[in-house]
Design a protein around this motif. Structure first.
Motif, mmCIF file in Angstrom:
data_model
loop_
_atom_site.group_PDB
_atom_site.id
_atom_site.type_symbol
_atom_site.label_atom_id
_atom_site.label_comp_id
_atom_site.label_asym_id
_atom_site.label_seq_id
_atom_site.Cartn_x
_atom_site.Cartn_y
_atom_site.Cartn_z
ATOM 1 N N THR A 155 0.805 -1.226 0.000
ATOM 2 C CA THR A 155 0.000 0.000 0.000
ATOM 3 C C THR A 155 0.833 1.269 0.000
ATOM 4 O O THR A 155 0.327 2.342 -0.310
ATOM 5 C CB THR A 155 -0.911 0.058 1.240
ATOM 6 N N GLY A 156 2.101 1.180 0.397
ATOM 7 C CA GLY A 156 2.908 2.371 0.641
ATOM 8 C C GLY A 156 2.557 2.938 2.012
ATOM 9 O O GLY A 156 1.639 2.467 2.683
ATOM 10 N N ASP A 157 3.304 3.932 2.440
ATOM 11 C CA ASP A 157 3.068 4.570 3.736
ATOM 12 C C ASP A 157 2.225 5.818 3.491
ATOM 13 O O ASP A 157 2.745 6.837 3.036
ATOM 14 C CB ASP A 157 4.398 4.937 4.407
ATOM 15 N N LEU A 158 0.952 5.733 3.763
ATOM 16 C CA LEU A 158 0.066 6.876 3.590
ATOM 17 C C LEU A 158 0.242 7.803 4.785
ATOM 18 O O LEU A 158 0.083 7.378 5.925
ATOM 19 C CB LEU A 158 -1.390 6.424 3.479
ATOM 20 N N PRO A 159 0.599 9.072 4.559
ATOM 21 C CA PRO A 159 0.825 9.995 5.676
ATOM 22 C C PRO A 159 -0.420 10.133 6.561
ATOM 23 O O PRO A 159 -1.549 10.154 6.067
ATOM 24 C CB PRO A 159 1.160 11.320 4.993
ATOM 25 N N THR A 160 -0.183 10.224 7.872
ATOM 26 C CA THR A 160 -1.263 10.294 8.853
ATOM 27 C C THR A 160 -2.282 11.394 8.555
ATOM 28 O O THR A 160 -3.479 11.136 8.642
ATOM 29 C CB THR A 160 -0.675 10.454 10.270
ATOM 30 N N TYR A 190 -7.912 12.079 7.341
ATOM 31 C CA TYR A 190 -8.554 13.329 6.917
ATOM 32 C C TYR A 190 -10.059 13.280 7.099
ATOM 33 O O TYR A 190 -10.669 14.210 7.593
ATOM 34 C CB TYR A 190 -8.190 13.642 5.467
ATOM 35 N N ASN A 191 -10.676 12.194 6.682
ATOM 36 C CA ASN A 191 -12.121 12.047 6.908
ATOM 37 C C ASN A 191 -12.442 10.562 7.039
ATOM 38 O O ASN A 191 -11.650 9.703 6.666
ATOM 39 C CB ASN A 191 -12.943 12.732 5.808
ATOM 40 N N PRO A 192 -13.619 10.242 7.569
ATOM 41 C CA PRO A 192 -13.959 8.833 7.817
ATOM 42 C C PRO A 192 -13.962 7.966 6.557
ATOM 43 O O PRO A 192 -13.617 6.789 6.610
ATOM 44 C CB PRO A 192 -15.360 8.906 8.426
ATOM 45 N N ALA A 193 -14.339 8.522 5.406
ATOM 46 C CA ALA A 193 -14.372 7.731 4.179
ATOM 47 C C ALA A 193 -12.966 7.299 3.765
ATOM 48 O O ALA A 193 -12.740 6.139 3.405
ATOM 49 C CB ALA A 193 -15.036 8.526 3.056
ATOM 50 N N ILE A 194 -12.007 8.232 3.821
ATOM 51 C CA ILE A 194 -10.617 7.896 3.477
ATOM 52 C C ILE A 194 -10.068 6.893 4.484
ATOM 53 O O ILE A 194 -9.436 5.904 4.110
ATOM 54 C CB ILE A 194 -9.739 9.165 3.424
ATOM 55 N N ARG A 195 -10.322 7.144 5.763
ATOM 56 C CA ARG A 195 -9.834 6.253 6.815
ATOM 57 C C ARG A 195 -10.392 4.844 6.604
ATOM 58 O O ARG A 195 -9.669 3.850 6.668
ATOM 59 C CB ARG A 195 -10.209 6.790 8.183
ATOM 60 N N GLY A 196 -11.680 4.736 6.322
ATOM 61 C CA GLY A 196 -12.302 3.431 6.116
ATOM 62 C C GLY A 196 -11.766 2.718 4.898
ATOM 63 O O GLY A 196 -11.485 1.507 4.929
ATOM 64 N N LYS A 240 -8.256 1.477 5.594
ATOM 65 C CA LYS A 240 -8.300 0.300 6.465
ATOM 66 C C LYS A 240 -8.652 -0.945 5.659
ATOM 67 O O LYS A 240 -8.096 -2.017 5.881
ATOM 68 C CB LYS A 240 -9.313 0.494 7.609
ATOM 69 N N ASP A 241 -9.574 -0.802 4.705
ATOM 70 C CA ASP A 241 -9.942 -1.931 3.844
ATOM 71 C C ASP A 241 -8.749 -2.388 3.013
ATOM 72 O O ASP A 241 -8.490 -3.594 2.883
ATOM 73 C CB ASP A 241 -11.105 -1.556 2.920
ATOM 74 N N VAL A 242 -8.018 -1.431 2.439
ATOM 75 C CA VAL A 242 -6.839 -1.762 1.633
ATOM 76 C C VAL A 242 -5.789 -2.440 2.504
ATOM 77 O O VAL A 242 -5.181 -3.442 2.107
ATOM 78 C CB VAL A 242 -6.265 -0.493 0.954
ATOM 79 N N GLU A 243 -5.558 -1.906 3.712
ATOM 80 C CA GLU A 243 -4.596 -2.515 4.629
ATOM 81 C C GLU A 243 -5.000 -3.949 4.973
ATOM 82 O O GLU A 243 -4.151 -4.839 5.043
ATOM 83 C CB GLU A 243 -4.492 -1.705 5.924
ATOM 84 N N GLU A 244 -6.284 -4.159 5.203
ATOM 85 C CA GLU A 244 -6.769 -5.487 5.570
ATOM 86 C C GLU A 244 -6.515 -6.496 4.447
ATOM 87 O O GLU A 244 -6.076 -7.616 4.693
ATOM 88 C CB GLU A 244 -8.254 -5.446 5.927
ATOM 89 N N VAL A 245 -6.789 -6.096 3.222
ATOM 90 C CA VAL A 245 -6.530 -6.981 2.086
ATOM 91 C C VAL A 245 -5.034 -7.289 2.001
ATOM 92 O O VAL A 245 -4.636 -8.444 1.818
ATOM 93 C CB VAL A 245 -7.040 -6.342 0.769
ATOM 94 N N ALA A 246 -4.204 -6.260 2.167
ATOM 95 C CA ALA A 246 -2.755 -6.461 2.113
ATOM 96 C C ALA A 246 -2.285 -7.358 3.256
ATOM 97 O O ALA A 246 -1.450 -8.250 3.050
ATOM 98 C CB ALA A 246 -2.040 -5.109 2.154
#
Length: 177
Positions: A74-79, A84-90, A93-99
């Motif tokens: 996924t790369g390191d997405l800056p905090t 920034y907002n719940p949609a991006i955070r969610g 998290k989905d991408v991280e979970e798949v990875a």
């Protein structure tokens, strides 16, 4: 059967951290993971010796070594972007979970997870302190926010580490003598 797991893991050194901030010393995910593992191991030892815990310090260190393995994919997405907002955070998290599922098929226990999370935050705080010590004011606010987050964990081993070991990170090599 062939496995690409370790070939992926070896690529951690190519993923840079703190991409949105000017750094006096660059840091990659492999370096960060090593430091996080050392800190997680220390927190486990402190918990066991000083606060009556019985956590497996080796399991904590091993989990910490792989805690950011998903960033290989996924790369390191800056905090600031990640939260920034719940949609991006969610979505992230989905991408991280798949990875994570692609790389790891085991999940550490909650006790291990909490120590790794605290060690991960400690590693970030150390980076901020070292950057501020080097004259990089860009990390001043990140240091304050990260310290506040560490204090909010209310973990005695984190408090112990902050009181006992953290002041040394603000010293020069000559001052460490």
């Amino acid at each position: 059967m062939k496995s690409h797991f370790f070939a992926y893991i070896s690529r951690m050194r190519f993923i840079s951290r703190w991409a949105l901030m000017r750094n006096t010393a660059p840091e990659n995910v492999q370096e960060h993971s090593h430091q996080t593992a050392v800190l997680a191991h220390a927190l486990a030892i402190i918990r066991n010796r000083c606060f009556g815990g019985s956590v497996d310090a080796g399991a904590v260190a091993a989990a910490a070594l792989y805690h950011d393995a998903s960033e290989i994919l996924t790369g390191d997405l800056p905090t600031p972007i990640k939260y920034y907002n719940p949609a991006i955070r969610g979505a992230y998290k989905d991408v991280e979970e798949v990875a994570n599922r692609k790389l790891l098929d085991m999940l550490p226990t909650e006790e291990i997870r909490s120590l790794v999370k605290a060690a991960d935050k400690l590693s970030a705080y150390i980076k901020c302190v070292e950057e501020v010590k080097a004259g990089n004011g860009e990390f001043r606010e990140a240091a304050a926010q990260t310290l506040a987050a560490l204090e909010d964990y209310h973990l005695p081993e984190v408090d112990y580490f902050l009181e006992t070991f953290m002041p040394s990170f603000a010293l020069t090599l000559d001052e460490l003598k």
